[in-house]
Design an enzyme around this catalytic site. Structure first.
Site, PDB file in Angstrom:
ATOM      1  N   CYS A 101      -2.170  -3.964  12.803  1.00 41.81           N
ATOM      2  CA  CYS A 101      -2.921  -5.132  12.330  1.00 41.81           C
ATOM      3  C   CYS A 101      -3.363  -4.836  10.908  1.00 41.81           C
ATOM      4  O   CYS A 101      -4.288  -4.044  10.696  1.00 41.81           O
ATOM      5  CB  CYS A 101      -4.114  -5.398  13.245  1.00 41.81           C
ATOM      6  SG  CYS A 101      -5.144  -6.770  12.682  1.00 41.81           S
ATOM      7  N   CYS A 139      -2.579 -13.240   8.526  1.00 41.97           N
ATOM      8  CA  CYS A 139      -2.036 -12.104   9.277  1.00 41.97           C
ATOM      9  C   CYS A 139      -1.428 -11.139   8.260  1.00 41.97           C
ATOM     10  O   CYS A 139      -0.469 -11.480   7.570  1.00 41.97           O
ATOM     11  CB  CYS A 139      -0.976 -12.575  10.282  1.00 41.97           C
ATOM     12  SG  CYS A 139      -0.144 -11.220  11.151  1.00 41.97           S
TER      13      CYS A 139
END
Length: 274
Positions: free
Chosen positions: A72, A218
C-alpha cells in the site's frame, strides 16, 4: 476492547493505523471490517505497525473487506511520516510482505517512497494462464455499449491492470472494477485503473482497489499506471498521476526502480471501542 489508533490519509486514500509494537492489539476479521466500515470509523485500509529490530518497523495491510494486501503505497508514506515524527529522522525503512520500502521525508507532510521494481511476467502478476501482459486484449464496455480491448498487467507489490482510455467518464468503473477484480484470470484478484494520458507529464486516473472498491487515490495504482505508460511508450521516466484530490509524482530510474512522492495528512489520534 478499547484502544488508541491513528487516522491518516494520502490524497483522500485513508487509513486507520494501529501500533502493535508496544500494545498487542489483535483484531478478528469481523472487527477489522467493522472499523473499516464507513458507518463506524471508516477507511480504505487498516494498517498494523509491528516491531522489527533490524529496521524501523514492519507493516501489515488489511483491505476494507478484511482481506490482506501485500502493499500500500499511500499507507506506507503515512506510516513513514508518523514514525519520522516519533523517532525524529527523515529516512524510514518499513517492512512489508513484498519487501522493505525506504521512505524519505522531503519537507513537512511531503513523503517519497521507493516502491522498487515492477513485475510484468504473467506468473508474477499472477495470471491464471500465460498471456502478453503489455496487452491482455481484455474487453471492457463503455457507457455507450462500445467494446474496448486492452489492459496492461503490472505487479508493484500487488496486482494491477491498467486500461488507457480517451475519456474516463465514458466508463462505469463501479461495474467494470468488481467484474475484473473477481475474474478467474486473476487468482489473487487485482486492482483496476482507467487512465487518460493528457501528456507525458500528466495522467489522470480512476481506480477500483482490490478489496476496497472505488478509492479517492491509490499509491501502487499510480506506480503501476506510470510503469504501464512507460512500457507502452506513452511517457519517459517521470510523470504526475492525478486523482480526485491531487497528484502523485512518479519517477522510474534507469534500473526501472519506481519512486512515488506526494502529500500526507495530519496525524489524528482516535479512540476505538469495539
Amino acid at each position: 476492547m478499547e484502544f488508541k489508533a491513528f487516522k491518516m490519509d494520502g490524497l483522500g486514500n485513508d487509513f486507520v493505523i494501529i501500533d502493535q509494537r508496544y500494545d498487542h492489539i489483535e483484531l478478528t476479521n469481523d472487527q477489522i471490517k467493522k472499523i473499516c466500515n464507513r458507518n463506524f470509523i471508516g477507511c480504505d485500509q487498516l494498517i498494523y505497525i509491528k516491531k522489527n529490530e533490524k529496521i524501523d518497523a514492519d507493516m501489515k495491510f488489511y483491505n476494507s473487506d478484511g482481506s490482506v494486501s501485500g502493499a500500500c503505497g499511500n499507507g506506507t508514506r503515512c506510516v513513514a511520516y508518523l514514525l519520522s515524527k516519533e523517532i525524529n529522522k527523515n529516512k524510514i525503512v518499513l517492512g512489508t510482505e513484498s519487501g522493505n520500502l525506504e521512505s524519505k521525508i522531503l519537507e513537512e507532510k511531503l513523503v517519497e517512497t521507493k516502491i522498487g521494481l515492477a513485475k510484468t511476467n504473467w506468473d508474477e502478476i499472477p495470471l491464471a494462464k500465460e498471456l502478453d501482459t503489455i496487452n491482455l486484449e481484455y474487453k471492457i464496455i463503455d457507457n455507450n455499449n462500445k467494446e474496448h480491448f486492452g489492459g496492461t498487467a503490472v505487479n508493484v507489490g500487488n496486482p494491477h491492470i491498467v486500461f488507457f482510455v480517451n475519456n474516463l467518464e465514458d466508463f462505469n468503473l463501479s461495474k467494470i472494477g468488481p467484474e475484473i477484480e473477481n475474474n478467474k484470470l486473476f487468482p489473487e484478484k487485482c486492482n483496476v485503473t482507467l487512465a487518460k494520458i493528457n501528456n507525458e507529464n500528466h495522467i489522470k486516473v480512476k481506480v477500483w482497489e482490490r478489496g476496497a472498491g472505488l478509492t479517492k487515490a491509490c499509491g501502487t495504482a499510480a506506480c503501476a499506471t506510470a510503469y504501464a505508460a512507460k512500457i507502452n511508450g506513452k511517457i519517459k521516466n517521470k510523470t504526475e498521476v492525478e486523482f480526485e484530490l491531487g497528484k502523485l509524482s512518479i519517477f522510474i530510474d534507469e534500473s526501472k526502480n519506481i519512486s512515488m512522492t506526494g502529500p500526507v495528512s495530519n496525524i489524528d489520534q482516535i479512540n476505538i471501542k469495539i
